[in-house]
Each structure stands twice: as structure tokens, then as C-alpha cells.
Design an enzyme around this catalytic site. Structure first.
Site, short mmCIF file in Angstrom:
data_model
loop_
_atom_site.label_atom_id
_atom_site.label_comp_id
_atom_site.label_asym_id
_atom_site.label_seq_id
_atom_site.Cartn_x
_atom_site.Cartn_y
_atom_site.Cartn_z
N LYS A 9 34.79 -5.85 48.05
CA LYS A 9 33.72 -5.31 48.80
C LYS A 9 33.68 -3.72 48.18
O LYS A 9 32.73 -3.13 47.90
CB LYS A 9 34.07 -5.15 50.22
N LYS B 40 28.21 -2.26 63.31
CA LYS B 40 28.96 -1.63 62.40
C LYS B 40 28.42 -0.16 62.47
O LYS B 40 27.21 0.27 62.53
CB LYS B 40 28.44 -2.22 60.95
N LYS C 267 23.49 -5.84 46.70
CA LYS C 267 24.34 -4.56 46.64
C LYS C 267 24.84 -4.46 45.07
O LYS C 267 24.76 -3.49 44.54
CB LYS C 267 25.64 -4.78 47.59
#
Ligand code: NAD
Length: 542
Positions: free
Chosen positions: A379, A420, A497
Site C-alpha cells: 500500500k 476510515k 492509485k
């Protein structure tokens, strides 16, 4: 396994309730183009398109740059019939998998639910395709005319998608939705009976690739060798397609984040080596790469929604060889999406970000898995390259090789669940050595941000399976062949991303540029010029 079959055209569900989603059924378009460069044939839209670009070279003697406007003549052909389309999710029983399935079901059947504030209708908010518009042009009074993004060219409607998939956990999707704790309880009650009939297919589980804390979930796993796994996954895709009479199936990884796979010469560096490594059961072939290979070999586009390097060089070469589509990596849902806007704004404003510091905490199963160092590292890598292209584009602010400090921290805090939290600090250098600090605090329901991205990735990928192009030149003795776009679908970058792009091509992370690319490429498919914000009609005397 019983897939969720939510077609509008057939099956008894179509009679239960009409679709209430914005937009209409698959294939609807908002307009027809009136132009000699566009032809509506039986089953296709064909366009002639002059692609304007500027080629830059440097004069070897004077060192001066020269810019030469250039036109390339493309022809595009877009098949108009969407047909019956299916989506197979790897990690179907996860938060994203169960959330997107429940949401599509609610939209398809028009299921509303009660909240503290009153009745909530289903919608597709957060989907750029389903809930945003693009400017088509101006009317006779020079006023802008906008149309839904998904009606520029014929696209699949999410209500019509047949959904199925795999999970290493055997829970049915009704129970998986309850476990996810994403939706309010009244919503859960209304869709539970439909969802509880859906059961994920057994999947591939190699414990070395995901966090050890996931082991207790792994009760729905395939036995056998890697080669047997590959064959089983291929069979699953074929059967899903056949049983549901589908024209196309797209496979998407929304399962746990894996650790990075080592890229090893002779193992995963070429297509043949990768196939051989699977045949010999090499330990460094991850489950996600196995799914990618199975999809490629079945001609089913594969999209990786997690950060790990699923699309190893051998997988990309295989996709190119098979003329199959792949895309990835990692859904761009919250913090990184904002970063890809804010960093672009700062750098393009002539402000120099010196340090970008990002903290996250989350309490869902994704967070639990990411609390293991190797999975966190995947990540961290995927989040860290997001400002590279913006920094690289400004050689006034940044010298060659110079880069802002960029720190990413993720912590698992069970009690915040799917909600989150992201805290970001941007410290930038401004005029005459001054400093500017921007602090952001972002609370977002993780799976409700990611699920619309699954829909957008599906819709865009599906569209690309129906588009072919050819480049025409004056020198053509015979008509060039129509061919599909490159196997690596960089057009998906807006939703991702860490966009994977074709070898030796640039990565674009800036969100506005990514959206512009989707919009203008779709306009090109119907022979319309790219949108720009010149607004000359409002700036000139009339
Ligand atoms: P989750 O943990 O709730 O769901 C993952 C599911 O995958 C679980 O049900 C698990 O049993 C299953 N799984 C694990 N390995 C598998 C395998 N080999 N085959 C089949 N199933 C397998 O996670 P989530 O919140 O749904 O997120 C899914 C992925 O999407 C994660 O990798 C996450 O990092 C990524 N992602 C999520 C977001 C977001 O939610 N906003 C954004 C970007 C990326």
C-alpha cells in the site's frame, strides 16, 4: 455458486420493480452527432478523428526548442450493442464485494430504506460514469449543454450486470454484507433474502501472500497444484459466461492486499516463463497473478483493485500476446484521490510542496490485513508515487531528481470500522521563502467510496472491449486493419492509485488530466473535438 443475475431484459426480477437508477438501460446515448466524419452503421459508430498533438525537438546547434503542431488521422469503431455482460469479483465476500453487490441489487430493484432522516433511495453517487456529466457543447444561446458521462457512447448500465465471484471465505453474500457493517440495518433487512442465495466460488489461497491474521477466513479454498488452480479458474470463468449466456466477462481483484511478488528472471519476467513457473508450482506466483493469467487466457479483461504488483512483466507480455486487456493498480478512493488533486493544484500554481505527510487509520478487515508489514509495504508503494508526474512536470520548482518528502502511515483501529480517517499535512514553500501549511482531516466510509469505482472500472473496461481503431496515412496502399487498444488500459487511471501503463509510456496521476483523457477519448469515438475551456464564444465580440 449462484451469480446475481439482475438483467432488465429477462428473468423474473425484471417484473418485480422497475429500475430507478439515473440514466436508462445499457447502450443508451444522449445524442447523435451530425457530421460527415461520423457514420452510424448497423451495429457500430465509426468516426474519423484528427488527433492534434505537438512534437517538440531541440535544435542541435542553437539548443532552442522547436514545437511542431502535428495531426494524426485516427478512425474509431465502437460496437453499439452492449449485450449481456458479467463481472466476477475476486474477494466477493469482502466489504467492497458485498457492498457493490448489495448496492447494485438495490438500484436494480428500486429498493429504498428507512434512515433517521427519512426514506433513502438507492443511487450511484460517487460513480463518475453514473453520477457526473460532461459538456457536450453550447446551444444557440451559447449556454453549455451537459449530458451524463455514460451516455456519450453506448455503455453497460450497472443495473444490467450479472455478478459472481470467488472468496476464500464461504460466507454467503447476505451474511458477508452483515459482517461488513457498511449498510444501515434496515437496508440490510431489505436485501438480505436476495443476497443470502449468493455463494462465492472456492478460491486460491497461498498464505504467504496475505497477512497471517486472515488465516481464519480461509475455509473455501481449492486444493491441488498451481497448474490445476489455473485450469479451475479458467473453467470457472468459462462456466460463468456460459451459464449466464454472457457476451463478455470482466474479472476484478477486490480481495485482500497481497505482499509484493519478487520479480525473478526466469520466473515472472516473460509470458513463457510465467506460464512455466505456474506449471512447476513456483512459490513466487501470487494468487492475484494466477487470476490475471486465467483471465488473460480466457480473453476476459482483468483489473487489479489492490496495490500489489499482480501485473508482473510476464503477465503484461501475456496480455499483449493474447490481445487481452489488463488494468490496475489499487482503487483510488479517498486520501490519494485528494492528493492527486491538491498536489496538482499546488505545483501548477507555482507553489512548491516540501513535505506531504499522510496518516490513516481504519478498522475494517482491509485495515487488519494492512497491519502486517509486507502488505502495508504494498500500500505504501502504491500511495507514494502519486505526485511524481506533477513534480516531474515543473522544472522551475524542482531540480532534476528533487522530490518532496512523502510519508505514509496506516494503523488498524478496530472500533472505527469501515469509517476510515485520513489526516494529511502539506507543507509548501511560497513566495520569497515563506511557508504554507494545509492540514486536511477526511472521514470517509471506505467501501462506499470504493464500490462506485468498481462500477466505473467495469463500465470503462467493458466499453474498451467494443472499440477498435486504425491510423490512416496518405501512403496507405491498402486499408489498415482495425485493432483493439493496447492491452494495458491506462484509460482506467482516474479510478486507480498507481496506474499501470504500457511499457515505456508515461504515468499520469493528476486527477483532472485523467478525467479529461476519459472524456475526450470518448468524444473522439463519436467524432467530437476535445473539450477545452477556451470559451472563445464568450470572449470575442459578437
Ligand atoms: P476485505 O478484507 O473486506 O475483503 C477482501 C476479501 O477478499 C475477503 O472476503 C477475503 O476473504 C477475500 N480474499 C482474500 N484472499 C483471497 C483470494 N486469494 N481469493 C479470493 N478471495 C480472497 O477488504 P475490502 O475492504 O473489501 O478491500 C478489498 C481490497 O481493495 C483490499 O486489498 C484493499 O486494500 C483494496 N482497496 C480498498 C479501498 C477502499 O475500500 N476504499 C481502496 C483502495 C483499495
Amino acid at each position: 455458486m449462484s451469480p446475481i443475475n439482475i438483467t432488465t431484459s429477462a428473468g423474473n426480477r425484471a417484473a418485480i420493480a422497475p429500475a430507478t437508477a439515473p440514466g436508462s438501460a445499457s447502450g443508451a446515448t444522449a445524442f447523435k452527432v451530425d457530421s460527415p466524419y461520423v457514420r452510424y452503421t448497423d451495429g457500430a459508430i465509426e468516426s474519423d478523428y484528427l488527433y492534434d498533438t505537438t512534437i517538440v525537438s531541440r535544435d542541435t546547434e542553437t539548443g532552442q526548442l522547436r514545437a511542431k503542431p502535428t495531426k494524426v488521422h485516427y478512425q474509431f469503431q465502437t460496437k453499439t450493442s452492449v449485450g449481456r455482460v458479467g463481472l466476477m469479483l475476486v474477494g466477493w465476500g469482502g466489504n467492497n464485494g458485498s457492498t457493490v453487490t448489495a448496492a447494485i441489487l438495490a438500484n436494480r430493484l428500486g429498493i429504498s430504506w428507512e434512515t433517521r432522516k427519512g426514506t433513502q433511495e438507492p443511487n450511484y453517487f460517487g460513480s463518475v460514469m453514473m453520477a457526473s456529466t460532461v459538456k457536450l457543447g453550447v446551444d444557440e444561446n451559447l449556454r453549455d449543454v451537459y449530458v451524463p458521462f455514460n451516455e456519450v457512447v453506448p455503455m453497460a448500465h450497472p443495473n444490467d450486470i450479472v455478478i459472481g465471484g470467488w472468496d476464500i471465505n464461504s460466507l454467503n453474500i447476505g451474511e458477508a454484507m452483515r459482517r461488513a457493517q457498511v449498510f444501515p440495518v434496515d437496508f440490510q433487512r431489505r436485501v438480505y433474502d436476495e443476497l443470502k442465495t449468493l455463494k462465492p466460488l472456492p478460491s486460491v489461497y497461498y498464505p504467504d501472500f496475505i497477512a497471517a491474521n486472515q488465516e481464519e477466513r480461509a475455509n473455501n479454498v481449492l486444493g491441488g497444484t498451481k497448474q490445476e488452480h489455473l485450469e479451475k479458474l479458467r473453467k470457472d470463468i468459462r462456466e460463468f459466461k456460459q451459464t449466464n449466456s454472457l457476451d463478455r466477462v470482466i474479472v476484478m481483484w477486490t480481495a485482500n492486499t497481497e505482499r509484493y511478488a519478487d520479480i525473478i528472471a526466469g520466473v515472472n519476467d516473460t509470458a513463457d516463463n510465467l506460464l512455466q513457473a505456474i506449471a512447476s508450482g513456483h512459490a513466487e506466483v501470487s494468487p492475484s497473478t494466477l487470476f490475471a493469467v486465467a483471465s488473460i487466457l480466457e480473453g476476459a479483461p482483468f483489473v487489479n483493485g489492490s496495490p500489489q504488483n499482480t501485473l508482473v512483466p510476464g503477465a503484461i507480455e501475456l496480455a499483449e500476446r493474447e490481445r487481452s486487456f489488463v488494468g490496475g493498480d489499487d482503487f483510488k478512493s479517498g486520501q490519494t484521490k485528494i492528493k492527486s488533486v491538491l498536489a496538482e493544484f499546488l505545483v501548477n500554481a507555482g507553489i512548491k510542496p516540501l513535505a506531504i505527510t499522510s496518516y490513516n487509520h481504519l478498522g475494517n478487515n482491509d485495515g487488519r490485513n494492512l497491519s502486517a508489514p509486507a502488505q502495508f509495504r504494498s500500500k505504501e508503494i502504491s500511495k507514494s508515487s502519486v505526485v511524481d508526474d506533477m513534480v516531474g512536470a515543473n522544472n522551475i520548482l524542482y531540480k532534476k531528481g528533487e522530490h518532496p518528502d512523502h510519508t505514509i502511515v496506516i494503523k488498524y483501529v478496530p472500533s472505527v470500522g469501515d469509517s476510515k480517517r485520513a489526516l494529511d499535512e502539506y507543507v509548501s514553500e511560497i513566495f520569497m521563502g515563506g511557508l504554507n501549511t494545509i492540514s486536511l482531516y477526511n472521514t470517509c466510509e471506505d467501501s462506499l467510496l470504493a464500490s462506485p469505482l468498481i462500477i466505473d472500472l467495469f463500465m470503462m473496461t467493458e466499453l474498451m472491449t467494443r472499440v477498435t481503431y486504425r491510423v490512416k496515412t496518405d501512403a496507405d496502399a491498402v486499408e489498415p486493419q482495425w485493432q483493439p487498444f493496447h492491452s494495458v488500459l491506462s484509460i482506467l487511471s482516474y479510478m486507480l492509485k498507481a496506474p499501470v501503463v504500457a511499457p515505456n509510456t508515461p504515468v499520469v496521476n493528476a486527477l483532472a488530466k485523467q478525467r479529461m483523457a476519459m472524456e475526450n477519448i470518448m468524444r473522439a469515438f463519436v467524432g467530437l473535438p476535445p473539450n477545452n475551456e477556451m470559451l472563445l464564444e464568450h470572449k470575442a465580440f459578437h
